[in-house]
Design an enzyme around this catalytic site. Structure first.
Site, PDB file in Angstrom:
ATOM      1  CD  GLU A  50      -2.627   1.534   2.435  1.00  0.00           C
ATOM      2  OE1 GLU A  50      -3.439   2.480   2.420  1.00  0.00           O
ATOM      3  OE2 GLU A  50      -2.406   0.826   3.441  1.00  0.00           O
ATOM      4  CG  ASP A  75       2.826   7.661   4.609  1.00  0.00           C
ATOM      5  OD1 ASP A  75       3.479   8.723   4.742  1.00  0.00           O
ATOM      6  OD2 ASP A  75       1.634   7.649   4.253  1.00  0.00           O
ATOM      7  CG  ASP A 124      -2.233  16.215  -2.658  1.00  0.00           C
ATOM      8  OD1 ASP A 124      -2.964  16.593  -3.595  1.00  0.00           O
ATOM      9  OD2 ASP A 124      -1.645  17.003  -1.892  1.00  0.00           O
ATOM     10  CE  LYS A 128      -2.631  25.532  -6.470  1.00  0.00           C
ATOM     11  NZ  LYS A 128      -1.854  26.426  -5.588  1.00  0.00           N
ATOM     12  CG  ASP A 160     -11.552  12.400  -1.953  1.00  0.00           C
ATOM     13  OD1 ASP A 160     -10.359  12.022  -2.034  1.00  0.00           O
ATOM     14  OD2 ASP A 160     -11.871  13.575  -1.748  1.00  0.00           O
TER      15      ASP A 160
END
Length: 227
Positions: A50, A75, A124, A128, A160
């Protein structure tokens, strides 16, 4: 830096399911590369990674749902995945570990064909334009994933962000990769493929947050084109 965060960093050093290499160690023939099954999990089960695992709840949830697989949450923020690492240890789970590093270094930690599946959960979207190359489904990232995945390996994207969902579908279609599943609303869709209950039952902190705000959760499952 808060005391709680410092305490988590300190405890991570003692948790046997947490691996925290330096960048130099990563770049210098990392000692676990090609040896995750034998050295960490002590079995030959499939490896699922993950990326951007946050607090580790998805890695832990998947490990509970699929005890016949090995899971590695990755992470750079160790104080976050401390929660998942701690829960896994307290639950005596031997099929989940956590690696603190940058995702850009993924192929420094795994041999070619070492990974069976990759999950990307609520990254994220980097909307932009100048941040395009930082999107986790940008072609440069996809090529890194492709290097470590088995030829028939699967990638999952749960987000999402309708923007990232659409962007990813465009990249995949344009590159000729195989889109196995694409849901625009996993909680509103009337039908699911078999054995996908975990898509709805396992939720990250951010998924809970986004869902509570009425955001739609999307999902893509794909496989890389075989040249």
């Amino acid at each position: 830096m808060g005391k709680n965060k410092l305490a988590r960093f300190e405890e991570n050093l003692r948790l046997p399911n947490v691996i925290q290499p330096t960048r130099a160690e990563a770049l210098d023939n990392f000692h676990l590369k090609g040896k995750w099954r034998s050295e960490i999990f002590k079995n030959e089960n499939p490896i699922v990674v993950e990326l951007g695992c946050g607090k580790g709840e998805y890695s832990v949830g998947l490990a509970r749902a699929f005890p016949e697989k090995n899971f590695i949450g990755i992470d750079i923020k160790g104080a976050r995945f401390w929660f998942g690492a701690k829960e896994a240890m307290e639950s005596n789970m031997n099929n989940v570990a956590f690696l603190r590093t940058q995702i850009e270094l993924l192929d420094c930690f795994f041999e070619e064909n070492e990974v069976d599946e990759i999950w990307i959960t609520f990254p994220d979207p980097q909307i932009k334009y100048r941040r395009t190359k930082h999107r986790m489904t940008h072609p440069d990232f996809l090529e890194r994933y492709r290097k470590v995945l088995k030829p028939e390996g699967i990638v999952h994207l749960k987000t999402d962000s309708e923007f990232l969902h659409g962007y990813t579908l465009g990249i995949l279609q344009g590159s000729g990769h195989e889109i196995l599943t694409a849901h625009h609303d996993i909680y509103g869709a009337p039908e699911y493929e078999p054995n996908t209950e975990h898509l709805r039952e396992i939720k990250t902190y951010y998924e809970e947050l986004f869902s509570s705000k009425g955001k739609t959760i999307t999902y893509i499952k794909f496989r890389f084109r075989q040249d």
